[in-house]
Design an enzyme around this catalytic site. Structure first.
Site, PDB file in Angstrom:
ATOM      1  N   GLY A  99       0.836  -1.196   0.000  1.00  0.00           N
ATOM      2  CA  GLY A  99       0.000   0.000   0.000  1.00  0.00           C
ATOM      3  C   GLY A  99       0.865   1.239   0.000  1.00  0.00           C
ATOM      4  O   GLY A  99       2.000   1.215   0.491  1.00  0.00           O
TER       5      GLY A  99
ATOM      6  N   GLN B   5       2.898  10.002   1.202  1.00  0.00           N
ATOM      7  CA  GLN B   5       4.199   9.307   1.241  1.00  0.00           C
ATOM      8  C   GLN B   5       5.082   9.641   0.049  1.00  0.00           C
ATOM      9  O   GLN B   5       6.283   9.376   0.072  1.00  0.00           O
ATOM     10  CB  GLN B   5       3.988   7.788   1.305  1.00  0.00           C
TER      11      GLN B   5
ATOM     12  N   CYS C  65       5.717  -0.013   7.160  1.00  0.00           N
ATOM     13  CA  CYS C  65       5.299   1.161   6.384  1.00  0.00           C
ATOM     14  C   CYS C  65       6.494   1.604   5.555  1.00  0.00           C
ATOM     15  O   CYS C  65       7.619   1.656   6.070  1.00  0.00           O
ATOM     16  CB  CYS C  65       4.862   2.274   7.329  1.00  0.00           C
ATOM     17  N   LEU C  66       6.263   1.912   4.277  1.00  0.00           N
ATOM     18  CA  LEU C  66       7.374   2.304   3.399  1.00  0.00           C
ATOM     19  C   LEU C  66       8.042   3.605   3.856  1.00  0.00           C
ATOM     20  O   LEU C  66       9.185   3.866   3.492  1.00  0.00           O
ATOM     21  CB  LEU C  66       6.884   2.439   1.952  1.00  0.00           C
TER      22      LEU C  66
ATOM     23  N   HIS D 176      -4.688   1.381   7.302  1.00  0.00           N
ATOM     24  CA  HIS D 176      -3.367   2.012   7.375  1.00  0.00           C
ATOM     25  C   HIS D 176      -3.265   3.142   6.344  1.00  0.00           C
ATOM     26  O   HIS D 176      -2.824   4.251   6.673  1.00  0.00           O
ATOM     27  CB  HIS D 176      -2.297   0.933   7.123  1.00  0.00           C
ATOM     28  N   GLU D 177      -3.723   2.872   5.111  1.00  0.00           N
ATOM     29  CA  GLU D 177      -3.597   3.879   4.044  1.00  0.00           C
ATOM     30  C   GLU D 177      -4.584   5.031   4.227  1.00  0.00           C
ATOM     31  O   GLU D 177      -4.243   6.179   3.941  1.00  0.00           O
ATOM     32  CB  GLU D 177      -3.787   3.220   2.671  1.00  0.00           C
TER      33      GLU D 177
ATOM     34  N   HIS E  53      -3.094   7.423   6.550  1.00  0.00           N
ATOM     35  CA  HIS E  53      -2.121   8.318   5.906  1.00  0.00           C
ATOM     36  C   HIS E  53      -2.816   9.554   5.319  1.00  0.00           C
ATOM     37  O   HIS E  53      -2.272  10.655   5.363  1.00  0.00           O
ATOM     38  CB  HIS E  53      -1.387   7.603   4.768  1.00  0.00           C
TER      39      HIS E  53
HETATM   40 ZN   LIG Z   1       2.354   3.539   5.659  1.00  0.00          ZN
END
Ligand SMILES: [Zn+2]
Length: 171
Positions: free
Chosen positions: A46, A51, A93-94, A135-136, A139
């Site tokens: 995701g 991000q 998480c990236l 999670h997304e 963000h």
């Molecule tokens: Zn994340």
């Protein structure tokens, strides 16, 4: 399509509430295509617009990692309209490379969102798909998974980030 730079915590754009998308134009479609490209390149499941330093309410996800076309989802202006049950599992998480921590999430969630053409749809998600969608969507609200950790785990994660920053591994 191009691979975008993924920003890391504590970049301010990650912690800001994303702006609603009003124009379903070519620029949005390019952003979404680039976000998919960036997510697959980073081997993530995701990725949200903040991000890649774009403060918009947009995320992409694919819990199959490119194996199953039906799991490739782009959500614009997402909102959680139902959530229930609970699951506890490891999450990454990236924007937090190398940090994995147990996070409690709902087991089920229904996300209402628009596609890149502005059509509304509902995503009925469970387990990993629910975890990812929650999670997304977080963000898009400027919320990162650090905020979802217990105090103890958050302190552990922050300490690890500080160490990585010191050694120059976290830029
Ligand atoms: Zn994340």
């Amino acid at each position: 399509m191009s691979v975008l730079k993924i920003v890391r915590y504590p970049e301010p754009v990650l912690l800001a509430v994303g702006k609603p998308v009003l124009d379903f134009d070519a620029q949005l479609k390019t952003l979404v295509e680039d976000m998919f490209e960036t997510m697959y390149a980073a081997k993530g499941v995701g990725l949200a617009a903040p991000q890649v330093a774009v403060s918009s309410r947009v995320f992409v996800m694919d819990c199959s990692g490119g194996e199953d076309e039906t799991q490739k989802i782009a959500a614009v202006n997402p909102e959680i309209i139902m959530q229930e049950g609970e699951q506890i599992g490891d999450e990454g998480c990236l924007s937090f490379p190398g940090i994995y921590q147990q996070i409690q999430r709902n087991m089920k969630a229904i996300v209402r969102a628009q596609d890149v053409d502005g059509n509304w749809f509902e995503l009925d998600a469970t387990e990993l798909t629910a975890r990812c969608a929650l999670h997304e969507t977080d963000h898009c609200d400027g919320v990162v998974f650090l905020d979802r950790m217990t105090i103890l785990k958050r302190e552990m994660a922050k300490r690890k980030i500080k160490q990585l920053q010191k050694t120059g591994e976290w830029k």
